[in-house]
Motif scaffolding. Structure first.
Motif, short mmCIF file in Angstrom:
data_model
loop_
_atom_site.label_atom_id
_atom_site.label_comp_id
_atom_site.label_asym_id
_atom_site.label_seq_id
_atom_site.Cartn_x
_atom_site.Cartn_y
_atom_site.Cartn_z
N PRO A 219 -11.97 -50.33 -100.29
CA PRO A 219 -11.98 -50.15 -98.84
C PRO A 219 -11.54 -48.77 -98.37
O PRO A 219 -11.79 -48.40 -97.23
N ASN A 220 -10.88 -48.02 -99.25
CA ASN A 220 -10.40 -46.70 -98.87
C ASN A 220 -11.16 -45.60 -99.59
O ASN A 220 -11.51 -45.75 -100.77
N ALA A 221 -11.41 -44.49 -98.89
CA ALA A 221 -12.07 -43.34 -99.51
C ALA A 221 -11.19 -42.81 -100.64
O ALA A 221 -9.98 -42.69 -100.49
N GLU A 222 -11.81 -42.48 -101.77
CA GLU A 222 -11.09 -41.91 -102.91
C GLU A 222 -11.89 -40.76 -103.50
O GLU A 222 -13.09 -40.63 -103.27
N CYS A 223 -11.21 -39.93 -104.27
CA CYS A 223 -11.88 -38.83 -104.95
C CYS A 223 -11.10 -38.43 -106.19
O CYS A 223 -9.92 -38.78 -106.34
N VAL A 224 -11.75 -37.71 -107.09
CA VAL A 224 -11.10 -37.09 -108.23
C VAL A 224 -11.31 -35.59 -108.07
O VAL A 224 -12.38 -35.14 -107.64
N ALA A 225 -10.29 -34.80 -108.38
CA ALA A 225 -10.34 -33.36 -108.09
C ALA A 225 -9.70 -32.57 -109.21
O ALA A 225 -9.01 -33.11 -110.09
N LEU A 226 -9.93 -31.26 -109.17
CA LEU A 226 -9.29 -30.34 -110.12
C LEU A 226 -8.86 -29.09 -109.38
O LEU A 226 -9.38 -28.77 -108.31
N SER A 227 -7.91 -28.38 -109.95
CA SER A 227 -7.48 -27.11 -109.38
C SER A 227 -7.34 -26.08 -110.49
O SER A 227 -6.90 -26.39 -111.60
N ILE A 228 -7.76 -24.85 -110.18
CA ILE A 228 -7.68 -23.75 -111.14
C ILE A 228 -6.89 -22.61 -110.50
O ILE A 228 -7.25 -22.13 -109.42
N PRO A 229 -5.81 -22.16 -111.12
CA PRO A 229 -4.94 -21.15 -110.51
C PRO A 229 -5.44 -19.72 -110.65
O PRO A 229 -4.65 -18.79 -110.71
#
Length: 276
Positions: A219-229
């Protein structure tokens, strides 16, 4: 598990990862019916999936330990299938293992985020010595317009819910790259190519770039993410491509773990507090 993966919130576009999981779960339903194992020919006959989609689904199930090869083109239900009902947290351990695997595959810190009660929440993450998390110098809950995570969640909301969110969180300029126009932000969210990752190109913090992929199943929006410094477009493009290909594995692991709600946080807590 099947019900959880099939429930796409009304009005939101179904992410590519979700369609991939639908196919994997169709295969899993067949595998689980045969306690002694089942061959690929029978799986194909019962699922009616195209050969390429079937091969990809089987690969995802094996990687997620939801299916186990027992011979040439024959499979048995895997150990992870029985972790969802475990009382000792094995399902969550499997999720942590999956996120760690994806972290190593993309070469960057990875996150799972959910839009809960009108706010952005980081529910899980995996980092390491060479893959540090983003320095949360501004609460992520106030930076949805400037972060890949926030954009991936906002893009799944309808117009009124987006307006409501931005009425509570002003579009503050964090860097010279930050969008501060609601119209420009909505245009970016609505005109991106289908299934393209959402990006943060030094909009939240100088020197950091991020990408996020929607993976909503409940029921809730979800996502998978990454970060690069480091602001390296080439590295971000490659990492985002890998993240997109592994988004279904993360979603399967979330389903096995029960995709639990994040714990309540005190105002002084940082968002980057693991809850699984």
């Amino acid at each position: 598990m099947t019900h959880a993966a099939r429930g796409t919130p009304e009005g939101r576009p179904a992410p590519a990862a979700l369609e991939s999981v639908h196919q994997a779960l169709r295969v899993l339903e067949v595998v689980n019916r045969y306690s002694g194992g089942v061959n690929l020919t029978q799986i194909a006959r019962e699922t009616r999936l195209p050969q390429l989609a079937l091969a990809r689904a089987v690969e995802q199930l094996i990687r997620a330990e939801l299916a186990t090869p027992i011979g040439p083109d024959a499979y048995l239900a895997g150990r992870a299938l029985f972790l969802a009902d475990s009382v000792n947290g094995e399902g969550r351990g499997h999720l942590r293992e999956t996120l760690a695997w994806v972290r190593d595959a993309v070469g960057a810190a990875v996150y799972v985020a959910r839009y809960t009660d009108g706010e952005v929440s980081i529910t899980q993450y995996a980092d390491g010595p060479g893959t540090p998390v983003v320095d949360e110098w501004v609460d992520f809950r106030a930076a949805a317009h400037a972060s890949a995570v926030g954009k991936a969640l906002l893009t799944q909301l309808d117009y009124d819910d987006r307006k409501d969110h931005l009425a509570r969180h002003r579009l503050i300029r964090f860097t010279d790259h930050t969008l501060t126009s609601q119209q420009a932000l909505f245009r970016q969210l609505d005109t991106r190519p289908p299934n393209a990752p959402l990006l943060d190109l030094q909009e939240y913090a100088l020197g950091t770039v991020c990408a996020a992929v929607p993976i909503t199943a409940g029921p809730n929006a979800e996502c998978v993410a990454l970060s690069i410094p480091v602001p390296d477009p080439g590295r971000l493009k490659q990492a985002a491509r890998i993240l997109q290909s592994e988004a279904a594995a993360v979603l399967l692991a979330l389903i096995v773990a029960g995709s639990t709600q994040p714990t309540a946080r005190k105002p002084e807590d940082t968002v980057l507090s693991p809850t699984a």
